[in-house]
Scaffold this motif. Structure first.
Motif, PDB file in Angstrom:
ATOM      1  N   GLU A  32     -11.535   7.892   7.438  1.00 22.07           N
ATOM      2  CA  GLU A  32     -10.991   7.616   6.212  1.00 22.07           C
ATOM      3  C   GLU A  32     -11.874   7.455   5.262  1.00 22.07           C
ATOM      4  O   GLU A  32     -11.828   7.831   4.109  1.00 22.07           O
TER       5      GLU A  32
ATOM      6  N   GLN B  59     -13.616  10.599   4.128  1.00 18.56           N
ATOM      7  CA  GLN B  59     -12.555  11.401   3.400  1.00 18.56           C
ATOM      8  C   GLN B  59     -12.579  10.883   1.959  1.00 18.56           C
ATOM      9  O   GLN B  59     -12.543  11.634   0.790  1.00 18.56           O
TER      10      GLN B  59
ATOM     11  N   SER C  80       0.904  -1.285  -0.010  1.00 21.30           N
ATOM     12  CA  SER C  80       0.158  -0.068  -0.006  1.00 21.30           C
ATOM     13  C   SER C  80       0.990   1.359  -0.020  1.00 21.30           C
ATOM     14  O   SER C  80       0.385   2.340  -0.857  1.00 21.30           O
TER      15      SER C  80
ATOM     16  N   TYR D 260       0.970  11.830   5.318  1.00 27.78           N
ATOM     17  CA  TYR D 260      -0.822  11.576   5.474  1.00 27.78           C
ATOM     18  C   TYR D 260      -1.303  12.509   4.538  1.00 27.78           C
ATOM     19  O   TYR D 260      -2.205  12.294   3.607  1.00 27.78           O
TER      20      TYR D 260
ATOM     21  N   SER E 232      -0.928  12.235   0.932  1.00 29.40           N
ATOM     22  CA  SER E 232      -1.525  11.315   0.390  1.00 29.40           C
ATOM     23  C   SER E 232      -3.053  11.647   0.149  1.00 29.40           C
ATOM     24  O   SER E 232      -3.661  10.945  -0.487  1.00 29.40           O
ATOM     25  N   ARG E 233      -3.450  12.854   0.554  1.00 27.42           N
ATOM     26  CA  ARG E 233      -4.791  13.395   0.413  1.00 27.42           C
ATOM     27  C   ARG E 233      -4.809  14.238  -0.942  1.00 27.42           C
ATOM     28  O   ARG E 233      -5.529  14.937  -1.257  1.00 27.42           O
TER      29      ARG E 233
ATOM     30  N   PHE F  37      -6.010   6.786  -3.746  1.00 28.25           N
ATOM     31  CA  PHE F  37      -6.399   7.074  -2.362  1.00 28.25           C
ATOM     32  C   PHE F  37      -5.907   5.882  -1.696  1.00 28.25           C
ATOM     33  O   PHE F  37      -5.952   4.765  -1.955  1.00 28.25           O
ATOM     34  N   LEU F  38      -5.162   6.311  -0.638  1.00 30.25           N
ATOM     35  CA  LEU F  38      -5.030   5.202   0.484  1.00 30.25           C
ATOM     36  C   LEU F  38      -5.737   5.569   1.916  1.00 30.25           C
ATOM     37  O   LEU F  38      -5.144   6.791   2.520  1.00 30.25           O
ATOM     38  N   ALA F  39      -6.165   4.691   2.158  1.00 33.27           N
ATOM     39  CA  ALA F  39      -6.713   4.689   3.641  1.00 33.27           C
ATOM     40  C   ALA F  39      -5.809   3.804   4.648  1.00 33.27           C
ATOM     41  O   ALA F  39      -5.869   2.478   4.354  1.00 33.27           O
ATOM     42  N   PRO F  40      -4.944   4.166   5.268  1.00 31.92           N
ATOM     43  CA  PRO F  40      -3.907   3.504   5.778  1.00 31.92           C
ATOM     44  C   PRO F  40      -4.321   2.759   7.133  1.00 31.92           C
ATOM     45  O   PRO F  40      -5.401   3.122   7.503  1.00 31.92           O
TER      46      PRO F  40
ATOM     47  N   PRO G 285      -4.209   5.354  10.611  1.00 30.72           N
ATOM     48  CA  PRO G 285      -4.270   6.833  10.062  1.00 30.72           C
ATOM     49  C   PRO G 285      -3.470   7.825  11.270  1.00 30.72           C
ATOM     50  O   PRO G 285      -3.516   7.724  12.172  1.00 30.72           O
TER      51      PRO G 285
END
Lengths: 285, 502
Positions: free
Chosen positions: A185, A188, A82, B444, B447-448, A119-122, A125
Motif C-alpha cells: 500500500e 503504491q 475512511s 479496491y 480507490s486507486r 488515497f486510501l490504504a485500507p 487490502p
C-alpha cells in the motif's frame, strides 16, 4: 518550526508535530495536484451503515503537508470514516460535507475521488487475483494521463519500504502477509503521489522494522510533495514514527478530543473513556 | 430474462415426435460432395442414419437451455467448395494467424472443412501453397530423423480411411450424424509410437460458409489426432472466420441457436476434433474458437486416453452467436489422466453452451476439469457436466469445476454439475459458482483511480489468468488474454457502467 499552514488556530498550532513547509501552493511535478490548497475538509459528516448511524458529526481539516492521527476504540467509526471519505458503496451519507481542494467529494464516485488526489490504504487490502501490482499501477497512472511508471522507479519504491521486487509481478495482495500488504500500500501511495492519504491501521501486521520503513516513506512523502496524511490507528507506536501534528480521538462516531501529540500521551494514561467530550476539533464550534 | 432461449417465441413444431425436414441435407446432397470412394460410402451411411434421426429437444438434459427447439436446420445448406481466389485469401489469413504461435512442427489449413494447405517441418511461418487448388493435397511426412514420426495429411487425399477417423468420436445425435454425412475432408495428425514432436502442430480452420441462395452455408471441419504408444506431441487448433476483418462484428444472434432462424446467413459450423492418446503417450492440445457472432457452431471434442497416457486440453471460446462445445473425455486405461481446461467469454447476444462428460473406464484414472466463463450484456452461458465413474474404475479421482462471472444484469449463466458413480473407493468432487464481479475487488481498484470500465476489465482478465497460465502453449495463453481484453474493450461503456452495481 511553523504551524500547519491551513489549520485553524488552536492547540495544534503549538504542537511539536513535524514541521510543515510554508509553501503549500508549490507542488512538485507528478503529484495529484488538485487535492492541494485547502486539502481535505470534512464538516459535520454523518453516515450510516446498514441503517445504523456510525458517524455522528465529524469535522476534520487535513491541509497539505499536515499529518493527523485519528485514534479510537474498536467500533468507534474509524474504518467507516475512511470508507465514507473514499466513497465505498454501502455507506449512506446522512449529512455534512467533504471537499478536497474545494471540490465536493460526496457527489463523486470512488475513482474520481482518487483522481482528485485522495488515497486510501485500507485496513485489509483486497486480494485481486490475476491483476499484477505493476499492471494495476500502470492503469492507475494512465487514468490520470500520467506516463507508466518506469521499472527503476517501481523497484526503488518497493525497496524503500522493504517490499520484494518480485511482488511487482504478483497479483495484488494475493497470498501476501499482512505486513507485505501494508508495504505494498505504501509503495503504491509513493507511485500514485496523492494529495491526501488516509492510512487505516497501516501499522497492523508490520513488525518494528516494517513500521519504521513504511512510516519513513510516508514522512518523506510529506516532505517531497506535501502529502497530507490522515492516519487511523489504535497504537501510539505509529505516532512515534509519523509524529503527527494533530491527534483526534474518535469515540461513538464523534471526535471527542483534538490536540497535539500530548493527546496520545493522555490516552496512554487514561484510555478512551469515560472522557467528557471536548469539542476541540477545528470547525466543531 | 427468460428461463430458456427458446421460450420467448412459440415453438415451430408440434410437440409430438416428428422428423424435422432436412431438405438441404439429403442423402443425394451428401453423395454430391465427392471425394474418395471410402469417404463417399461413409457419408452415405451417415446420411441414411441422419434421415432416421429427429432433431434433439430441450427436454433432453444435454440440450437444456440451448434453444434447440427453435433451431431450423433448413435455414442452412451444405456450403459449396470454395474457389481459388477464396483459398488464396484464406491462406493469407492463416499465415498471419500462424505468426503469433511461433515455431510449429507442421501447419494445416482448412477452408470450409477442406484441407487447402499443408506445410511441413520447414522453418518460418509461410504456408506452402504447392498443393493448393489441386484435388490432392497429399500431406507431409515430417520426419526429422527419417522415420516418418509425424504424419500430417488430408483424409480426402488418402486412398483408405485413416484408422483414427471415427475411432473416438462415436456420434449419436443428429448433429453428429449430420457432420459425418457431409464430412468432405479431415486434417489428420498421426504421431508414431515413441516419437517426440517438439513444436506443436498448428491446424487452422477457416470458415467462409458463404450463403447458398437464401441459406447460410454449413461447413464440417474435422481434426483427427492420434498419438501412438509413448509418443509426445502438441496440437493447436484455431477456428477463425476466413475474413478476419469481420471478427467481432455482432450478428444479432438474439436467441442462441434460434438465431439461425431469425437472422440468417451466417455460417453453420459443425466441427469435430478426435484425440486418441495411446498407452503412455502425452498430448498437449489447444483449441481457440474466434468465429464471427453471425456464426452458429456445434462442436464436439472427443478424447480417449490409454494406460498411463495423458491429455492436457485447453479450449477458448470467444466467437459464435451460438457456440456449443460438447467435450467427451474418456480416461480408458488404468492410470490415464486428462486435464480439461476451458475459458469462454460471451458479449452482445452470444449464447455459449458447454456440455462435458468425464468418463472413467479404468482403475486409478484421473480427470481434472476447470471451465471458467464470463458473460456480459445479454449474453448467456450454459455449463452442464457429468462425471461418470464406471464399474471397475476403482481408485479413480475426478474433479469438475465451473466458475462464472456475470457482468451485466441482462446476462445469465447456468451451471449444472452432475455425478454418476458406479464404483466405490473413488474421489469425486465438483464445484460451481455463478456471480457478479467481486465488489471489494472493484472498489479496491477504483480507490486507486482506475475507472470502472477498466477496473472491470482488469478483474475479468485476472479471473482468466490462472487458466491462461496453465495453457499448454505460451501463445495460446497470450491469445486468451488478448481476446478477453479485446472483447471487453469492444463493449459499450454505458453497458459496463451499470453492471454489477448495487
Amino acid at each position: 518550526m511553523s504551524g500547519p499552514a491551513t489549520m485553524e488556530p488552536g492547540p495544534a498550532g503549538s504542537g511539536t508535530g513535524r514541521s510543515v513547509r510554508g509553501d503549500t501552493g508549490g507542488v512538485s511535478g507528478g503529484a495529484d495536484d488538485r487535492g492541494r490548497g485547502q486539502g481535505l475538509v470534512v464538516e459535520g459528516l454523518r453516515a450510516a451503515v446498514g441503517g445504523r448511524e456510525v458517524l455522528r458529526g465529524i469535522d476534520l481539516r487535513v491541509g497539505p503537508g499536515e499529518v493527523h492521527a485519528v485514534m479510537g476504540p474498536n467500533g468507534s467509526g474509524k474504518s467507516t470514516l475512511s470508507h465514507v471519505l473514499m466513497g465505498r458503496p454501502g455507506y449512506d451519507v446522512l449529512g455534512g460535507s467533504v471537499t478536497l481542494g474545494g471540490v465536493d467529494l460526496l457527489a463523486l464516485p470512488t475513482w474520481e475521488r482518487a483522481r482528485l488526489g485522495l488515497f486510501l490504504a485500507p485496513q485489509y487490502p483486497t486480494e485481486v487475483p490475476g491483476v499484477g501490482l505493476a499492471h494495476a499501477l500502470a492503469e492507475a497512472l494512465s487514468g490520470r494521463d500520467r506516463p507508466e511508471p518506469d521499472r527503476t522507479t517501481l523497484e526503488a519504491e518497493a525497496e524503500r519500504v522493504g517490499l520484494g521486487v518480485a511482488m511487482l509481478e504478483r497479483a495484488l495482495n494475493v497470498d501476501l502477509s499482512g505486513g507485505e500488504r501494508k508495504r505494498s500500500e505504501t509503495m503504491q501511495l509513493a507511485i500514485v503521489r496523492p494529495g491526501v492519504a488516509i492510512l487505516d491501521e497501516i501499522d497492523s501486521g508490520l513488525d518494528v522494522d516494517g513500521l519504521r520503513a513504511v512510516a519513513r516513506r510516508v514522512s518523506d512523502a510529506v516532505d517531497e510533495w506535501g502529502l497530507g496524511v490522515l492516519a487511523i490507528t489504535h497504537y501510539r507506536r505509529l505516532l512515534g514514527e509519523l509524529q503527527p501534528g494533530m491527534v483526534h480521538v474518535l469515540v461513538g462516531g464523534r471526535i471527542v478530543r483534538s490536540g497535539g501529540p500530548e493527546v496520545a500521551e493522555e490516552l496512554e494514561r487514561s484510555g478512551y473513556g469515560p472522557d467528557t467530550p471536548v469539542p476541540l476539533a477545528p470547525g466543531a464550534g | 430474462m427468460s428461463a430458456g432461449i427458446g421460450t420467448e417465441r412459440s415453438r415451430k413444431v408440434p410437440s409430438e415426435v416428428e422428423v424435422v425436414p432436412l431438405s438441404r441435407f439429403t442423402p443425394d446432397a451428401a453423395l454430391a460432395v465427392g471425394g474418395p470412394s471410402w469417404l463417399v460410402a461413409r457419408r452415405a451411411a451417415a446420411a441414411e442414419r441422419l434421415q432416421a434421426q429427429s432433431m434433439p429437444s430441450e427436454a433432453e438434459e444435454i440440450w437444456r437451455y440451448s434453444g434447440i427447439d427453435t433451431f431450423d436446420l433448413d435455414r442452412f445448406a451444405p456450403s459449396l467448395a470454395p474457389g481459388d481466389v477464396a483459398v488464396a485469401a484464406a491462406l493469407a489469413t492463416a499465415r498471419s494467424a500462424a505468426v503469433s504461435f511461433g515455431a510449429h512442427a507442421a501447419l494445416v489449413v482448412t477452408l470450409d472443412g477442406r484441407v487447402v494447405a499443408i506445410q511441413g517441418p520447414g522453418s518460418g511461418t509461410g504456408v506452402d501453397s504447392a498443393g493448393v487448388g489441386g484435388a490432392g493435397v497429399g500431406g507431409a511426412g515430417v520426419d526429422g530423423d527419417g522415420s516418418g514420426s509425424l504424419q500430417v495429411y488430408a483424409a480426402a487425399a488418402a486412398a483408405v480411411p485413416p484408422t483414427a477417423l471415427g475411432a473416438v468420436a462415436v456420434g449419436g445425435d443428429a448433429f453428429d450424424e449430420l457432420h459425418d454425412a457431409f464430412l468432405c475432408d479431415a486434417a489428420v495428425v498421426d504421431v508414431a509410437a515413441g516419437s517426440d514432436v517438439g513444436h506443436p502442430v498448428l491446424v487452422i480452420h477457416l470458415v467462409r460458409g458463404d450463403a447458398v441462395g437464401a441459406r447460410g452455408g454449413a461447413v464440417f471441419p474435422r481434426t483427427v489426432v492420434r498419438l501412438g504408444e509413448g509418443a509426445r506431441a502438441g496440437v493447436v487448433e484455431l477456428i477463425l472466420p476466413a475474413a478476419a476483418a469481420a471478427a467481432g462484428a455482432g450478428g444479432g444472434a438474439r436467441d442462441g441457436l434460434a438465431a439461425a432462424t431469425g437472422t440468417g446467413l451466417g455460417p453453420l459450423v459443425v466441427s469435430v476434433a478426435e484425440l486418441e492418446v495411446a498407452d503412455g503417450a502425452s498430448l498437449a492440445y489447444a483449441n481457440l474458437q474466434e468465429l464471427d457472432h453471425s456464426a452458429t457452431q456445434v462442436a464436439v471434442q472427443a478424447s480417449r486416453v490409454g494406460t498411463d497416457g495423458e491429455l492436457r486440453s485447453f479450449s477458448a471460446v470467444a466467437g459464435g452467436g451460438y457456440a456449443r462445445l460438447r467435450t467427451d473425455a474418456t480416461v480408458a486405461g488404468s492410470g490415464a489422466r486428462s486435464t480439461l481446461l476451458a475459458a469462454y467469454l460471451g458479449t452482445g447476444d452470444q449464447v455459449l453452451d458447454f456440455r462435458t462428460r468425464q468418463v472413467h473406464a479404468a482403475p486409478r484414472t484421473h480427470s481434472e476439469l476447470l471451465f471458467k466463463g464470463a458473460v456480459a450484456d445479454t449474453a448467456r452461458s450454459v455449463y452442464s457436466g457429468l462425471i461418470r465413474i464406471r464399474r471397475g474404475a476403482r481408485g479413480s479421482d475426478a474433479l469438475q469445476t465451473n466458475h462464472n462471472l456475470v457482468l451485466s444484469e441482462g446476462a445469465r449463466a447456468d451451471s449444472v454439475p452432475n455425478l454418476d458413480i458406479e464404483e466405490n473407493d473413488v474421489r469425486c468432487s465438483h464445484a460451481s459458482t455463478v456471480g457478479p464481479i467481486d465488489e471489494d475487488q472493484r472498489y479496491y481498484l477504483e480507490s486507486r483511480g482506475i475507472e470502472p470500465t477498466v477496473a472491470e476489465r482488469l478483474v475479468v482478465a485476472g479471473f482468466f489468468t490462472d487458466l491462461a497460465a496453465r495453457a499448454p502453449f505460451d501463445g495460446v495463453g497470450r491469445r486468451l488474454q488478448a481476446l478477453v481484453g479485446e472483447q471487453l474493450i469492444a463493449r459499450t461503456p454505458s453497458a459496463t457502467a451499470g453492471a454489477g452495481r448495487g
